[in-house]
Design an enzyme around this catalytic site. Sequence first.
Site, PDB file in Angstrom:
ATOM      1  N   LYS A 193       0.843  -1.205   0.000  1.00 39.87           N
ATOM      2  CA  LYS A 193       0.000   0.000   0.000  1.00 39.87           C
ATOM      3  C   LYS A 193       0.881   1.259   0.000  1.00 39.87           C
ATOM      4  CE  LYS A 193      -3.366  -2.902   0.010  1.00 39.87           C
ATOM      5  NZ  LYS A 193      -4.252  -3.400   1.036  1.00 39.87           N
TER       6      LYS A 193
HETATM    7  C1  LIG Z   1      -5.217  -4.540   1.396  1.00 44.28           C
HETATM    8  C2  LIG Z   1      -6.672  -4.359   1.457  1.00 44.28           C
HETATM    9  C3  LIG Z   1      -7.439  -4.694   2.576  1.00 44.28           C
HETATM   10  C4  LIG Z   1      -6.873  -5.435   3.743  1.00 44.28           C
HETATM   11  O1  LIG Z   1      -5.756  -4.838   4.266  1.00 44.28           O
HETATM   12  P1  LIG Z   1      -4.870  -5.605   5.349  1.00 44.28           P
HETATM   13  O2  LIG Z   1      -4.166  -4.481   6.033  1.00 44.28           O
HETATM   14  O3  LIG Z   1      -3.945  -6.479   4.561  1.00 44.28           O
HETATM   15  O4  LIG Z   1      -5.750  -6.367   6.229  1.00 44.28           O
HETATM   16  C5  LIG Z   1      -8.785  -4.409   2.582  1.00 44.28           C
HETATM   17  N1  LIG Z   1      -9.373  -3.819   1.535  1.00 44.28           N
HETATM   18  C6  LIG Z   1      -8.681  -3.494   0.425  1.00 44.28           C
HETATM   19  C7  LIG Z   1      -9.387  -2.816  -0.704  1.00 44.28           C
HETATM   20  C8  LIG Z   1      -7.313  -3.767   0.352  1.00 44.28           C
HETATM   21  O5  LIG Z   1      -6.639  -3.480  -0.765  1.00 44.28           O
END
Ligand SMILES: *Cc1c(COP(=O)(O)O)cnc(C)c1O
Length: 395
Positions: A193
């Site tokens: 991210k």
């Molecule tokens: C990455 C992601 C999540 C979950 O994130 P984590 O921190 O890995 O639990 C939820 N929703 C979306 C759209 C994501 O891209």
Amino acid sequence: MTPTDFIPYGRQFISDDDIAAVVSTLKSDYLTQGPKVSDFEQAIANKVDSKYAVAANSATSALHLACLALGVGENDRVWTSPNTFIASANCARYCGASVDFVDIDPRTYNLCPMKLADKLALAQTNNTLPKVVIPVHFAGQPCDMQAIDALAKQYGFSVIEDASHAIGAKYQNKPVGDGRFSDICIFSFHPVKIITSAEGGMAVTNDKQLADHMRTHASQGTTKSLDELTQNPGDWYYEQHTLGFNYRMTELQAALGLSQLSRLEDFIAKRHKQFEYYQVLLKDLPITLPFQQEKTHSSLHLFPILLPKTHKQARKAVFDNLRQNGIGTQVHYIPVHTQPYYQNLGFAEGDFPVAEDYYQRTLSLPLFADLTQSQQVKVVNALKQALVDCGMMEL
Ligand SMILES: *Cc1c(COP(=O)(O)O)cnc(C)c1O
């Protein structure tokens, strides 16, 4: 090819300062439940103009906490986008609620507010309105929150923004997370991210009750807050008031996240430069480039391209070809309703045709803070060759 030649679709960018921040926390008194987590929470709240921020060990946990705080339970319905990571839907299932989806806009790939309006009108006549709708800011581009908010007021549902891709993004010139058009907004700090805390997530809100509820449930349902205790025999004392979880973020994660947050604007500026350069490099290719909605400033988490409708069968060949040439393309996302788990709940292929058509044609090209221009050229040359090999263009 050495592993370092491989260009992934996304990855973290860790600086010496990040490393120093984590090491100094390791040498401090607290590895968990110390000052860094609250510093990180405060810094995120300041950054996105929200009143409260509650850290969690992942965005998945934060989504679960958000659903619980909004009272989602067994007889409730939660709607989200089919074009998302499974966590956006699973959070409702953890609470025993049923999940449904709203198909996407073919240009932005975000939940379509017009389809939402139609589905709500139908649900009202059937008495099946959702308790919560979870729009997802896909690839970092904010959804049409003003339209979604108007529908929320008309039909009386709550809104959780899944902004896992969208920290640092702006909607109508204001930061995503300021809560103007939602009850709670969730960020993810997974390494792919925009900024990372290794694993980690955050829920932001302007509602103190929601924030307190999420905080209590992230920590076993316990409280030490004097105004909540039924008695106060001494400093050791805490009370469990409800059944919660251990969803807490560690100090190490918070130290990393806090250090990364100081470079958020820089990371997003870099992604915008890369985005512009891709526009130049890709302009004569027979593909659809990501559309940028007016009045939004995307955090550009992903760079999804679409193959022509006439060549959707070739997606696997293009994917394999790129992978063989060291380009770590990826597919975002397999429509959630087509997962076997959701098919077992009654969904079927064909239910959300726009998301399905998009899925069959999409590939995400590498986009991350320290991607270089020469790597971008390498990506585009490999893509051109793959399109030639698959009969989509001639050199
Ligand atoms: C990455 C992601 C999540 C979950 O994130 P984590 O921190 O890995 O639990 C939820 N929703 C979306 C759209 C994501 O891209």
